[in-house]
Design a protein around this motif. Structure first.
Motif, PDB file in Angstrom:
ATOM      1  N   GLU A   1       0.845  -1.193   0.000  1.00  9.86           N
ATOM      2  CA  GLU A   1       0.000   0.000   0.000  1.00  9.86           C
ATOM      3  C   GLU A   1       0.884   1.247   0.000  1.00  9.86           C
TER       4      GLU A   1
ATOM      5  N   LYS B   1      -8.600  -0.677  -3.373  1.00  7.81           N
ATOM      6  CA  LYS B   1      -8.595  -0.064  -2.043  1.00  7.81           C
ATOM      7  C   LYS B   1      -8.830   1.439  -2.103  1.00  7.81           C
ATOM      8  N   GLN B   2      -8.364   2.105  -3.164  1.00  6.93           N
ATOM      9  CA  GLN B   2      -8.545   3.548  -3.271  1.00  6.93           C
ATOM     10  C   GLN B   2      -9.886   3.920  -3.898  1.00  6.93           C
TER      11      GLN B   2
ATOM     12  N   ILE C   1     -13.626   0.355  -2.536  1.00  8.84           N
ATOM     13  CA  ILE C   1     -14.275   0.104  -1.247  1.00  8.84           C
ATOM     14  C   ILE C   1     -14.396   1.396  -0.450  1.00  8.84           C
TER      15      ILE C   1
ATOM     16  N   PRO D   1     -13.480   2.172   3.052  1.00  6.08           N
ATOM     17  CA  PRO D   1     -12.739   1.477   4.110  1.00  6.08           C
ATOM     18  C   PRO D   1     -13.267   1.689   5.521  1.00  6.08           C
TER      19      PRO D   1
ATOM     20  N   ASN E   1     -20.900  -1.543   2.621  1.00  3.72           N
ATOM     21  CA  ASN E   1     -20.193  -1.508   1.348  1.00  3.72           C
ATOM     22  C   ASN E   1     -20.997  -2.178   0.249  1.00  3.72           C
TER      23      ASN E   1
ATOM     24  N   ALA F   1     -15.745  -4.167   9.653  1.00  2.86           N
ATOM     25  CA  ALA F   1     -15.242  -3.287   8.598  1.00  2.86           C
ATOM     26  C   ALA F   1     -14.777  -4.128   7.413  1.00  2.86           C
TER      27      ALA F   1
ATOM     28  N   THR G   1     -12.316  -3.723   5.649  1.00  6.23           N
ATOM     29  CA  THR G   1     -10.856  -3.858   5.659  1.00  6.23           C
ATOM     30  C   THR G   1     -10.389  -5.079   6.450  1.00  6.23           C
ATOM     31  N   THR G   2     -11.287  -5.731   7.182  1.00  4.17           N
ATOM     32  CA  THR G   2     -10.902  -6.953   7.888  1.00  4.17           C
ATOM     33  C   THR G   2     -10.843  -8.145   6.941  1.00  4.17           C
TER      34      THR G   2
ATOM     35  N   SER H   1      -9.799 -10.305   3.381  1.00  2.00           N
ATOM     36  CA  SER H   1      -8.698 -10.439   2.425  1.00  2.00           C
ATOM     37  C   SER H   1      -9.076  -9.740   1.125  1.00  2.00           C
ATOM     38  N   GLY H   2      -8.081  -9.521   0.256  1.00  2.00           N
ATOM     39  CA  GLY H   2      -8.341  -8.848  -1.011  1.00  2.00           C
ATOM     40  C   GLY H   2      -9.363  -9.570  -1.866  1.00  2.00           C
TER      41      GLY H   2
ATOM     42  N   GLN I   1     -12.820  -8.983  -0.377  1.00  2.45           N
ATOM     43  CA  GLN I   1     -13.242  -7.609  -0.656  1.00  2.45           C
ATOM     44  C   GLN I   1     -13.774  -7.505  -2.088  1.00  2.45           C
TER      45      GLN I   1
END
Length: 500
Positions: free
Chosen positions: A88, A344-345, A348, A350, A357, A398, A400-401, A403-404, A407
Motif C-alpha cells: 500500500e 482499495k482507493q 471500497i 474502508p 459496502n 469493517a 478492511t478486515t 482479504s483482497g 473484498q
C-alpha cells in the motif's frame, strides 16, 4: 545457507480468536533473496510487520547476528537495518519525490552555531537513491502527480534510503510496466551484490522463481514448506500454498453460441492519445478478456465505455440501441458497471462495514417511512455473500478486515444488487493469491451461466485471461491487434499477436 544475519524463531501471533501465525521460524543470510509466498490470510503481512516493528509477536524471538532484538516501532527496526516498502502506498502526496525519499532522514548542517537541514546535500542523496531504483522519475515532481507505478518505485527508494541491510519488498511489481520491472530487478541484483538481503513477497510465481535463493511457503499461519527455486515448479508452489494442485482449480474451456444476443457493440471508438479505432462485441453470458501490456489503452477504453471520459469518434450500441454514456451515473442506471483496478482507493469504503459496502448503491430501496429497513437490507446482502461464497466474520465488521479476494467479492455483490447486466472488471485479481484468484474466476463463470451476466475482464496477466475468458481482445499501443478464441491459445501466441 551461510550464517544467518537475521532469524525469526517460533513466532506466533493472535488477533482475538484468530491465529495469524503459529510457531513460524525463518532466517535469511547475507546477500540472499528469500521469497515468502502464500494465499491472502496465510500470515505473510503479519510476519513482515513483526520483522519491521509494526507488530510485536505474542511468542517467539527475533535475532540479528545471533543476538536477540526487540522492536516496538518501525523506527527501532530501521535503526537495526530493517526497512519495508509495503504494497500500500504510504507517501505524502503534497511533498516532492526527493522530500518523500528523505523524510525523517534529512542531512543536517550547522550554520552560526545552529542546526538546519542541508537541502542541497539532502536532495543529492535522494537523487542517488532514486536513480538506483529508476532514473526516469523527476525528483522535483509532486508525488501526488505521479502514477501508481512511479509512487511504488519512490516508496522502494525511500526504504533503501534508510541504508537497510535487510529490505522487505511486498508485491513490488504489481503496478509496474515491463521496463520498470526490469529496472527494479537490476536494482535488486545490485543490492544483493553489496551483501544486503531481501525478503520478497509476491503472487507472481514466475518472478519469485527467477529471483529467489530460497522460497518459503506459508499456509494458514504456519510453515508449509521451503523450496529450492532451481528445482521447484509452479505446480509445487501452488499445491503448497493452496493445499491442492492447480489442475483441481482450473476452468474447462467453453464456447459461447454464435447466436447469443449481442449486448454491447463497439465500432471505431477513438480517443486521441489513448486508443483509436477499437471495434469489438460482447455477447450475453460471455467473458471477453482484454489482454495487453500496461499502457496499451485497456483502462482508458473501459473508462470511456463507463462515461468517465468521452470518445471523439466511433459508435457504441448497448442492447441494440446507440448509446454514449456521458456520466458513470447513466451507465450504472443502465446496468453497465466498471470495477476499477485500484480496489482499495476507488472500490471500497474502508471506514464502512461489509454490509454497508455491499448495499451502498442500493440504499434507496431499503429506505422506510421513518428509518432504514436494516433487516431486509442485511438479509439481501447475506444472500449475495452466500452466492459468491464470501468468507466473512460478522457482516458488521469493517470491510478492511477481509482479504483482497473477499473484498472483491463484496464489490461484485454490490453491483449484482443493482441488477448489473455488464461488468467491466479492471485487474480484478491484482494482489490476490492464486487460490482466491481461481475462486473469483469460478464465481465469474457461474454468474455468466446462471444469471446471463456479460463481463469484460481486463488483465495484464495473460495466463488469467486464458484461464477464464471465452474470447480475448488483444491490444497494443491503443489499437486492437485481434480477437481470438481463448481455447487453443497460449501466452506466447497472445504476446506475438500483441507485438505484431
Amino acid at each position: 545457507m551461510p550464517d544467518p544475519i537475521f532469524e525469526a524463531r517460533n513466532i506466533s501471533k493472535r488477533f482475538g480468536p484468530v491465529r495469524a501465525l503459529n510457531e513460524v521460524s525463518i532466517a535469511i543470510g547475507a546477500g540472499e533473496l528469500h521469497s515468502i509466498i502464500g494465499e491472502n490470510g496465510a500470515g505473510k503481512s503479519t510476519l513482515m510487520n513483526i520483522f519491521c516493528g509494526r507488530l510485536r509477536p505474542d511468542t517467539g524471538a527475533l535475532l540479528i547476528d545471533r543476538q536477540p532484538v526487540h522492536f516496538s516501532s518501525p523506527k527501532q527496526a530501521a535503526a537495526a537495518g530493517i526497512a519495508i516498502a509495503p504494497q500500500e502506498i504510504n507517501l505524502v502526496p503534497a511533498l516532492s519525490v526527493a522530500e518523500n525519499i528523505m523524510l525523517g532522514a534529512q542531512i543536517g548542517a550547522r550554520i552560526c552555531g545552529g542546526a538546519v537541514i542541508d537541502w542541497k546535500a539532502t536532495r543529492a542523496e535522494a537523487i542517488r537513491h532514486l536513480h538506483e531504483v529508476d532514473d526516469q522519475i523527476d525528483p522535483a515532481s509532486r508525488v501526488g502527480d505521479l502514477s501508481k507505478a512511479q509512487q511504488q518505485l519512490v516508496q522502494i527508494a525511500r526504504a533503501a534510503a534508510t541504508d537497510a541491510r535487510i529490505l522487505i519488498l511486498d508485491e513490488p511489481t504489481a503496478t509496474l510496466t515491463h521496463r520498470e520491472t526490469a529496472r527494479l530487478f537490476d536494482y535488486i541484483r545490485s543490492f544483493k551484490a553489496r551483501g544486503h538481503s531481501i525478503f520478497y513477497i509476491s503472487h507472481r510465481l514466475d518472478e519469485v522463481k527467477a529471483l529467489s535463493d530460497r522460497i518459503t511457503v506459508l499456509r494458514d499461519g504456519a510453515l508449509a514448506g521451503t523450496l529450492d527455486p532451481a528445482t521447484a515448479t509452479r505446480e509445487e508452489m501452488v499445491t503448497l500454498m493452496a493445499g491442492r494442485p492447480p489442475s483441481a482449480m482450473r476452468q474447462e474451456p467453453r464456447r459461447i453460441p454464435g447466436d447469443a444476443p449481442v449486448v454491447l457493440k463497439v465500432t471505431g471508438l477513438t480517443r486521441p492519445g489513448e486508443f483509436q479505432d477499437l471495434s469489438f462485441s460482447l455477447r450475453k453470458g460471455e467473458i471477453l478478456g482484454v489482454s495487453g501490456l500496461i499502457g496499451s489503452g485497456r483502462t482508458e477504453m473501459a473508462k470511456c465505455l463507463f462515461g468517465l471520459t468521452r470518445a471523439t469518434a466511433g459508435e457504441i450500441e448497448y442492447f441494440g440501441q446507440k448509446t454514449r454514456f456521458t456520466s458513470p451515473l447513466q451507465a450504472i442506471q443502465a446496468g453497465l458497471i466498471y470495477l476499477p483496478e485500484e480496489r482499495k482507493q476507488e472500490g471500497i469504503f474502508p471506514l464502512l462495514s461489509i454490509v454497508e459496502n455491499a448495499a451502498m448503491p442500493s440504499m434507496a430501496r431499503f429506505r422506510g417511512l421513518l428509518a432504514m429497513r436494516n433487516r431486509e437490507m442485511l438479509a439481501e446482502v447475506m444472500d449475495y455473500i452466500a452466492l459468491l461464497k464470501t468468507r466473512i466474520g460478522s457482516p458488521r465488521d469493517a470491510i478492511t478486515t477481509l482479504s483482497g479476494g473477499n473484498q472483491q467479492k463484496v464489490i461484485i455483490a454490490r453491483w449484482l444488487m443493482r441488477d448489473a447486466k455488464v461488468l467491466i472488471m479492471d485487474e480484478p485479481t491484482r494482489g490476490i493469491d492464486v487460490n482466491a484468484k481461481f475462486e473469483i474466476q469460478a464465481v465469474l463463470r457461474r454468474l455468466t451461466e446462471e444469471r446471463g451476466l456479460s463481463i469484460i475482464l481486463i488483465s495484464s496477466e495473460m495466463e488469467e485471461v486464458l484461464d477464464v475468458a471465452d474470447r480475448i481482445l488483444v491490444m497494443h499501443e491503443g489499437r486492437a491487434r485481434g480477437i481470438v478464441d481463448a481455447a487453443g491459445e497460449s501466452q506466447e501466441s497472445l504476446l506475438k499477436l500483441a507485438m505484431t
